[in-house]
Design an enzyme around this catalytic site. Structure first.
Site, short mmCIF file in Angstrom:
data_model
loop_
_atom_site.label_atom_id
_atom_site.label_comp_id
_atom_site.label_asym_id
_atom_site.label_seq_id
_atom_site.Cartn_x
_atom_site.Cartn_y
_atom_site.Cartn_z
N LYS A 231 25.88 178.09 -17.17
CA LYS A 231 27.14 177.38 -17.00
C LYS A 231 26.83 175.99 -16.44
CE LYS A 231 31.14 176.56 -14.27
NZ LYS A 231 30.71 175.15 -14.05
N GLU A 307 20.26 177.74 -4.05
CA GLU A 307 19.74 176.47 -3.53
C GLU A 307 20.96 175.63 -3.17
OE1 GLU A 307 19.21 172.84 -3.09
OE2 GLU A 307 18.57 172.72 -5.20
N CYS A 341 20.56 167.02 -2.57
CA CYS A 341 20.70 168.07 -1.56
C CYS A 341 19.71 167.91 -0.42
CB CYS A 341 20.55 169.44 -2.22
SG CYS A 341 19.01 169.62 -3.14
N GLU A 438 27.34 167.38 5.41
CA GLU A 438 26.68 166.83 4.24
C GLU A 438 27.64 165.88 3.53
OE1 GLU A 438 23.85 168.48 0.68
OE2 GLU A 438 25.74 169.52 0.99
#
Length: 540
Positions: A231, A307, A341, A438
């Site tokens: 996906k 992750e 990330c 973040e």
């Protein structure tokens, strides 16, 4: 192949995309940074008149059982150019019914099809041919990646697409080297272990590195003999569809790789909760990762690799080469428009070099060239979409309101597209929102420390543990920090060094499992013990 330092190959960091804003809150307008160089002026002009990419968008449907097909509902959704917010193409919108169709194709391909029954060498040859096709179509893949995502074409064409080919060659080389063991046992038994493909893998990839995440997940899964439902992120569906078509051109059998474009709450949730998917791999935010893990547990307890997010410390010690540390910290944060990330998003600097570092970091950020990612010499493109654009500007406001010093940037760049000026905050405290959350954007936060034990404690005081950077000339200091920092990757006097062979993954809420390298194969294999009695063995 030598390890690639992504942020240094082009002697600069690069960028991505975000959204429109008709004005900035008054608090940000007080920012003192200036962006007045000739290069910046030229880049601003280019933003208003973006270059039209030469690539043609040929693949916008779902790929199921080797065929491009419409969504069962007939629905489509627009994928947007982050430079302008204009529609690039309308893409088939997959949902649960399309996931069911794709899983059925993958299951049949695994249970009955040729892929897992091929010799490992035959599978490796398909992956090698695909790598050759990637190189042949390098510029088309790079153009689609940059157009849909906003990262610079130079970054896509010179770094990421070559790395895509490298990953498939790496795992193609491993395909015929996967084997079990012969195990001694107490008693007259022959014991062996088999390393078997896990079955149908559901893979959900993010928008910040669409093709690299395609490689990290698809390459090891196929090398092990699995079949896949992939996906794509709704923001960036185009490049994966093109790559999947090339993979079939290389000889991949129908059903071995199926690609569904769609949204998380519909298509993504259907993947995570599907009873006939044996394994899920997800890259994305920590909050969404929790949902994926919950859905996997509530359905068939499928194994999950995650992750997730990060708030990685970049530690500059008092003996560091300040100029090199400034440049490395700049790349660690601003690479890919800060949409990374493992971005070094908490820059801890020793008090003895703090003021020098801040001035030089401010100057470097002010010189960073923002503009149309298809134009030469651009270091930073737009953020991915309007939601990310607005989120970043919101956090810049938080920084100002919480008392940090805005050194430069702090507002949108130009009047068109999702561009944000490179932003640097000093006098940042650990409990400020810009230091804990973040942000995923071009916002550097610089914190001051005094003692080594102190910075270790502060660096580890985060729910994340994806990566860390250390700049020091003292090997003892480097060794102390390497072992003390709770992070899956620690870079010493460098940052963003990636290679197909180097494992990557996080501690704590940055995820579980490792991708890349030999460790990446473990995600797509299961171990079976086979025990056979021995009659009158000559030896045990």
């Amino acid at each position: 192949m030598a390890a690639r330092r992504l942020s240094s190959l082009l002697s600069r960091s690069f960028t991505s995309a975000s959204s429109f804003s008709k004005g900035r809150p008054s608090s940000v307008s007080r920012g003192i940074g200036k962006y007045s160089t000739a290069a910046a002026a030229a880049a601003a002009a280019a933003v208003e008149d973006p270059i039209t990419p030469s690539v043609k968008v040929d693949y916008t449907k779902l790929l199921i059982n080797g065929q491009f097909v419409d969504a069962a509902s007939g629905k489509t959704f627009p994928t947007l150019d982050p430079r302008t917010g204009d529609v690039i193409a309308h893409v088939a919108e997959g949902d649960a019914e399309d996931v069911n169709r794709a899983v059925a194709a993958a299951r049949k391909a695994f249970d009955e099809g040729p892929w897992p029954k091929m010799t490992a060498y035959e599978r490796s040859r398909v992956l090698f041919r695909f790598a050759d096709l990637i190189e042949k179509h390098n510029d088309e893949l790079a153009a689609l990646e940059s157009w849909d995502n906003g990262k610079t074409f130079e970054q896509s064409a010179k770094i990421e697409i070559p790395m895509l080919a490298r990953f498939f060659r790496y795992y193609g080389g491993y395909a015929d080297k996967i084997h079990g063991l012969t195990v001694p046992a107490d008693g007259q038994y022959h014991v062996q272990t088999l390393h078997e493909p896990i079955g149908v893998a559901g893979q959900i990839i993010p928008w910040n590195f669409p093709l690299l995440m395609f490689a990290w997940k698809v390459a090891p899964a196929l090398a092990c003999g699995n079949t896949i439902l992939l996906k794509t992120a709704e923001q960036t569906p185009l490049s994966a569809l093109y790559a999947a078509q090339l993979l079939h051109e290389a000889g991949l059998p129908p059903g071995a790789l199926n690609v569904v474009s769609g949204f998380g709450p519909t298509a993504g949730a259907a993947v995570a909760s599907h009873m006939d998917i044996d394994k899920v791999a997800f890259t994305g935010s920590t909050d969404t990762g929790k949902i994926v893990l919950e859905l996997a547990a509530k359905s068939n307890l499928k194994t999950v690799t995650l992750e997730l997010g990060g708030k990685s410390p970049f530690i500059v010690c008092e003996d560091a080469d300040v100029d090199k540390a400034v440049e490395s910290a700049h790349s660690a944060l601003f690479f890919n428009q800060g949409q990374c990330c493992c971005a070094g998003s908490r820059t801890f600097v020793h008090e003895r070099v703090y003021d020098e570092f801040v001035e030089k970091a401010k100057a470097r950020a002010a010189k960073r060239v923002v503009g149309d990612p298809f134009k030469g010499g651009i270091e930073q493109g737009p953020q991915i979409d309007s939601a990310q654009f607005e989120k970043i500007l919101k956090y810049i406001d938080y920084g100002i309101k919480d008392g940090a010093t805005l050194e430069t940037g702090g507002e949108r760049f130009g009047s068109k597209g999702y561009y944000i000026k490179p932003t640097v905050f000093s006098n940042v405290k650990d409990d400020m929102r810009i230091a804990t959350d973040e942000i995923f954007g071009p916002v550097q936060t610089v914190l001051k420390f005094k003692e080594l034990d102190e910075v270790i404690k502060r660096a580890n005081n985060s729910r994340y543990g994806l990566a860390a950077g250390v700049f020091t000339q003292n090997i003892d200091t480097a060794n102390t920090l390497t072992r003390a920092l709770r992070a899956g990757s620690v870079w010493i006097n460098c940052y963003d060094v990636f290679d197909a062979s180097i494992p990557f993954g996080g501690y704590k809420m940055s995820g579980n499992g490792r991708e890349k390298g030999i460790y990446g194969l473990n995600n797509y294999l299961q171990v079976k013990a086979v025990v056979t009695p021995l009659k009158n063995p000559a030896w045990l």
